[in-house]
Write a protein that holds these residues in place. Structure first.
Motif, PDB file in Angstrom:
ATOM      1  N   TYR A   1       1.155   3.681  -8.339  1.00 54.23           N
ATOM      2  CA  TYR A   1       1.545   2.268  -8.440  1.00 54.23           C
ATOM      3  C   TYR A   1       1.315   1.474  -7.157  1.00 54.23           C
ATOM      4  CZ  TYR A   1       6.133   4.690  -7.672  1.00 54.23           C
ATOM      5  OH  TYR A   1       7.153   5.506  -7.251  1.00 54.23           O
ATOM      6  N   GLN A   2       1.558   2.071  -5.984  1.00 56.62           N
ATOM      7  CA  GLN A   2       1.240   1.343  -4.751  1.00 56.62           C
ATOM      8  C   GLN A   2      -0.266   1.457  -4.484  1.00 56.62           C
ATOM      9  OE1 GLN A   2       3.910   2.950  -1.774  1.00 56.62           O
ATOM     10  NE2 GLN A   2       5.691   1.993  -2.731  1.00 56.62           N
ATOM     11  N   MET A   3      -0.790   0.514  -3.698  1.00 58.87           N
ATOM     12  CA  MET A   3      -2.248   0.422  -3.545  1.00 58.87           C
ATOM     13  C   MET A   3      -2.846   1.499  -2.657  1.00 58.87           C
ATOM     14  SD  MET A   3      -3.155  -3.573  -3.205  1.00 58.87           S
ATOM     15  CE  MET A   3      -4.843  -2.990  -3.074  1.00 58.87           C
ATOM     16  N   ASP A   4      -4.133   1.740  -2.876  1.00 64.04           N
ATOM     17  CA  ASP A   4      -4.910   2.695  -2.097  1.00 64.04           C
ATOM     18  C   ASP A   4      -5.335   2.001  -0.787  1.00 64.04           C
ATOM     19  OD1 ASP A   4      -6.145   5.126  -1.746  1.00 64.04           O
ATOM     20  OD2 ASP A   4      -7.964   4.564  -2.839  1.00 64.04           O
ATOM     21  N   PRO A   5      -4.945   2.560   0.370  1.00 64.90           N
ATOM     22  CA  PRO A   5      -5.187   1.869   1.645  1.00 64.90           C
ATOM     23  C   PRO A   5      -6.613   1.365   1.903  1.00 64.90           C
ATOM     24  CG  PRO A   5      -3.652   3.651   1.994  1.00 64.90           C
ATOM     25  CD  PRO A   5      -4.108   3.767   0.554  1.00 64.90           C
TER      26      PRO A   5
ATOM     27  N   PHE B   1       0.815  -1.215   0.000  1.00 65.83           N
ATOM     28  CA  PHE B   1       0.000   0.000   0.000  1.00 65.83           C
ATOM     29  C   PHE B   1       0.847   1.262   0.000  1.00 65.83           C
ATOM     30  CE2 PHE B   1      -2.796  -3.343   1.250  1.00 65.83           C
ATOM     31  CZ  PHE B   1      -4.022  -2.966   0.719  1.00 65.83           C
ATOM     32  N   ALA B   2       0.296   2.331  -0.579  1.00 65.34           N
ATOM     33  CA  ALA B   2       0.938   3.651  -0.558  1.00 65.34           C
ATOM     34  C   ALA B   2       0.762   4.190   0.860  1.00 65.34           C
ATOM     35  CB  ALA B   2       0.278   4.567  -1.579  1.00 65.34           C
TER      36      ALA B   2
ATOM     37  N   LEU C   1       0.527  -3.694  10.458  1.00 65.91           N
ATOM     38  CA  LEU C   1      -0.327  -3.364  11.603  1.00 65.91           C
ATOM     39  C   LEU C   1      -1.700  -2.826  11.218  1.00 65.91           C
ATOM     40  CD1 LEU C   1       0.199  -3.791  14.502  1.00 65.91           C
ATOM     41  CD2 LEU C   1       1.287  -1.545  14.628  1.00 65.91           C
ATOM     42  N   ALA C   2      -1.756  -1.935  10.249  1.00 64.01           N
ATOM     43  CA  ALA C   2      -3.048  -1.373   9.843  1.00 64.01           C
ATOM     44  C   ALA C   2      -3.738  -2.269   8.809  1.00 64.01           C
ATOM     45  CB  ALA C   2      -2.849   0.035   9.288  1.00 64.01           C
ATOM     46  N   TYR C   3      -3.142  -3.437   8.518  1.00 60.57           N
ATOM     47  CA  TYR C   3      -3.649  -4.319   7.457  1.00 60.57           C
ATOM     48  C   TYR C   3      -3.787  -5.768   7.942  1.00 60.57           C
ATOM     49  CZ  TYR C   3      -2.565  -0.143   4.855  1.00 60.57           C
ATOM     50  OH  TYR C   3      -2.535   1.162   4.434  1.00 60.57           O
ATOM     51  N   LEU C   4      -4.010  -5.935   9.244  1.00 63.28           N
ATOM     52  CA  LEU C   4      -4.112  -7.287   9.806  1.00 63.28           C
ATOM     53  C   LEU C   4      -5.290  -8.042   9.199  1.00 63.28           C
ATOM     54  CD1 LEU C   4      -3.417  -6.635  13.602  1.00 63.28           C
ATOM     55  CD2 LEU C   4      -1.881  -7.671  11.936  1.00 63.28           C
ATOM     56  N   ASP C   5      -6.344  -7.321   8.828  1.00 58.33           N
ATOM     57  CA  ASP C   5      -7.505  -7.976   8.204  1.00 58.33           C
ATOM     58  C   ASP C   5      -7.113  -8.617   6.875  1.00 58.33           C
ATOM     59  OD1 ASP C   5      -7.082  -5.302   7.295  1.00 58.33           O
ATOM     60  OD2 ASP C   5      -9.067  -5.297   6.361  1.00 58.33           O
ATOM     61  N   LEU C   6      -6.173  -7.990   6.173  1.00 52.09           N
ATOM     62  CA  LEU C   6      -5.762  -8.538   4.875  1.00 52.09           C
ATOM     63  C   LEU C   6      -4.834  -9.733   5.048  1.00 52.09           C
ATOM     64  CD1 LEU C   6      -5.298  -5.268   2.854  1.00 52.09           C
ATOM     65  CD2 LEU C   6      -7.313  -6.710   3.157  1.00 52.09           C
ATOM     66  N   ILE C   7      -4.052  -9.710   6.118  1.00 53.32           N
ATOM     67  CA  ILE C   7      -3.216 -10.879   6.422  1.00 53.32           C
ATOM     68  C   ILE C   7      -4.145 -12.067   6.668  1.00 53.32           C
ATOM     69  CG2 ILE C   7      -1.598 -11.878   8.094  1.00 53.32           C
ATOM     70  CD1 ILE C   7      -0.493  -9.012   8.534  1.00 53.32           C
ATOM     71  N   ARG C   8      -5.200 -11.843   7.449  1.00 56.05           N
ATOM     72  CA  ARG C   8      -6.148 -12.916   7.737  1.00 56.05           C
ATOM     73  C   ARG C   8      -6.862 -13.389   6.453  1.00 56.05           C
ATOM     74  NH1 ARG C   8      -8.610 -15.660  11.769  1.00 56.05           N
ATOM     75  NH2 ARG C   8      -6.407 -15.683  12.282  1.00 56.05           N
TER      76      ARG C   8
ATOM     77  N   ALA D   1      -9.490  -3.620   0.021  1.00 59.67           N
ATOM     78  CA  ALA D   1      -9.194  -4.982   0.477  1.00 59.67           C
ATOM     79  C   ALA D   1      -9.388  -6.015  -0.634  1.00 59.67           C
ATOM     80  CB  ALA D   1     -10.089  -5.337   1.657  1.00 59.67           C
ATOM     81  N   ARG D   2     -10.464  -5.909  -1.401  1.00 61.18           N
ATOM     82  CA  ARG D   2     -10.687  -6.894  -2.472  1.00 61.18           C
ATOM     83  C   ARG D   2      -9.611  -6.758  -3.532  1.00 61.18           C
ATOM     84  NH1 ARG D   2     -16.483  -4.936  -2.751  1.00 61.18           N
ATOM     85  NH2 ARG D   2     -15.422  -3.795  -4.370  1.00 61.18           N
ATOM     86  N   GLU D   3      -9.239  -5.527  -3.808  1.00 57.01           N
ATOM     87  CA  GLU D   3      -8.178  -5.303  -4.799  1.00 57.01           C
ATOM     88  C   GLU D   3      -6.861  -5.951  -4.335  1.00 57.01           C
ATOM     89  OE1 GLU D   3      -7.577  -1.154  -5.692  1.00 57.01           O
ATOM     90  OE2 GLU D   3      -5.797  -1.590  -6.874  1.00 57.01           O
ATOM     91  N   ALA D   4      -6.645  -5.970  -3.024  1.00 56.41           N
ATOM     92  CA  ALA D   4      -5.434  -6.612  -2.494  1.00 56.41           C
ATOM     93  C   ALA D   4      -5.436  -8.099  -2.844  1.00 56.41           C
ATOM     94  CB  ALA D   4      -5.346  -6.414  -0.981  1.00 56.41           C
TER      95      ALA D   4
END
Ligand code: PBG
Length: 325
Positions: free
Chosen positions: A221-225, A197-198, A252-259, A228-231
């Motif tokens: 080029y880096q993702m828009d915070p 993410f940017a 830390l701000a992306y723990l939902d995406l890790i899951r 989530a689906r785009e990730a």
């Protein structure tokens, strides 16, 4: 359904021995990848002011430093380079005698069993500080792929075990895979910074790696915070192109995406506990505002509990020392 008093969850928290028995997540030194910033010169060991405990090291210092990782159980390092000179096309990134290529050879001499991961990007090497080729103020995608692939090949030829593209150009994983395979480097793995993410959390890194963009930002080029689906689409694309490891960054701000990534994909999943996350903990710890050690362990345990198999972290060395005590 009757719960209390038959059910008393505190029974399993009565003593440290019982808590240890039912503990679901445990950090180990093998979970970590330790990042380094390598610079030209000899005997250089310059602390990064916004990242206490992290240094820009010359190759001789780096080779000495990595020797102390193996006894701690840390199995992998990630290398970033500071070139002697920057230019618009980032030449030193793919120079066989570039700073990262030299560092890889020195580490492989010092510690052959250590897994060496190299960052594949141009931003540290370009005068404009962007991660690709720039023309008329635009970061061009396809012309950047060739340079990124050349960078990965030269790092692999120097002995890197894993190359880690962090540029976020479309198609880079495929371009790198084809280039490696074309040079008989098919055994070299790709760790793709898939969902990157940017983020404002990269601030201290840009001081450490001297890679601040000289105009604009990285949002094209880096993702828009918020996405989530785009990730998940980014990760899927990298897997199709041949990624061996996938990554979510920051952590830390992306723990939902890790899951989400853990539930959806079976590839080894890496989380990057980035420079700003490290700097916040260090700053608050130095002020006596938090218990630094406990906060560090809580954060890293949270990242692992969310589903990360591996964590790239500037805390890796200190945590591995604590775990060994
Ligand atoms: C290079 C790169 C960056 C990071 C890793 N590789 C900076 C950026 O994209 O601006 C950030 C790592 C960190 O903050 O610890 N593209």
């Amino acid at each position: 359904m009757s719960i209390f008093p038959a059910v008393r969850l505190r029974r399993l928290r009565r003593s440290e021995a019982i808590r240890a028995l039912v503990r679901e997540t445990a950090l180990t030194a093998r979970d970590f990848i330790y990042p380094y910033f390598v610079t030209h010169g000899r005997g250089m060991r310059d602390e990064v002011s916004s990242m206490p405990g992290i240094y820009q090291l010359s190759v001789d210092e780096l080779a000495a430093d990595v020797r102390s990782l193996e006894p701690l159980g840390i199995g992998a390092v990630l290398l970033f380079g500071l070139p002697a000179q920057k230019d618009p096309r980032g030449r030193e990134a793919y120079d066989p005698d570039g700073i990262v290529q030299r560092a890889v050879r020195a580490i492989k001499d010092a510690c052959p069993a250590l897994v060496v991961v190299t960052d594949v990007c141009l931003c540290e090497y370009t005068t404009h500080g962007h991660c690709g080729v720039v023309e008329e103020g635009q970061v061009l995608n396809d012309p950047s792929l060739e340079l990124l692939a050349a960078t990965a090949v030269s790092q692999a030829e120097a002995g890197a075990d894993v190359v880690a593209p962090s540029d976020m150009m479309d198609g880079r994983v495929g371009a790198i895979r084809r280039a490696l395979d074309g040079r008989a480097l098919s055994e070299v793995a790709i760790m793709a910074y898939s969902a990157k993410f940017a983020s404002a959390f990269y601030g201290p890194f840009r001081e450490a790696a001297d890679s601040t963009p000289q105009f604009g930002d990285r949002r094209s080029y880096q993702m828009d915070p918020p996405n989530a689906r785009e990730a998940m689409r980014e990760i899927e694309a990298d897997i199709r192109e041949g990624a061996d490891f996938i990554m979510v960054k920051p952590a830390l701000a992306y723990l939902d995406l890790i899951r989400r990534a853990r539930q959806r994909f079976d590839h080894p999943l890496v989380a990057y506990n980035v420079s700003g996350e490290y700097a916040m903990v260090k700053a608050a710890g130095r002020n006596g505002w938090i218990d630094e050690r406990r906060v560090t362990l809580e954060i890293l345990t949270g990242i692992k509990r969310a589903g990360a198999d591996l964590i790239i972290s500037y805390h890796a060395r200190e945590v591995s020392e604590w775990l060994a005590q």
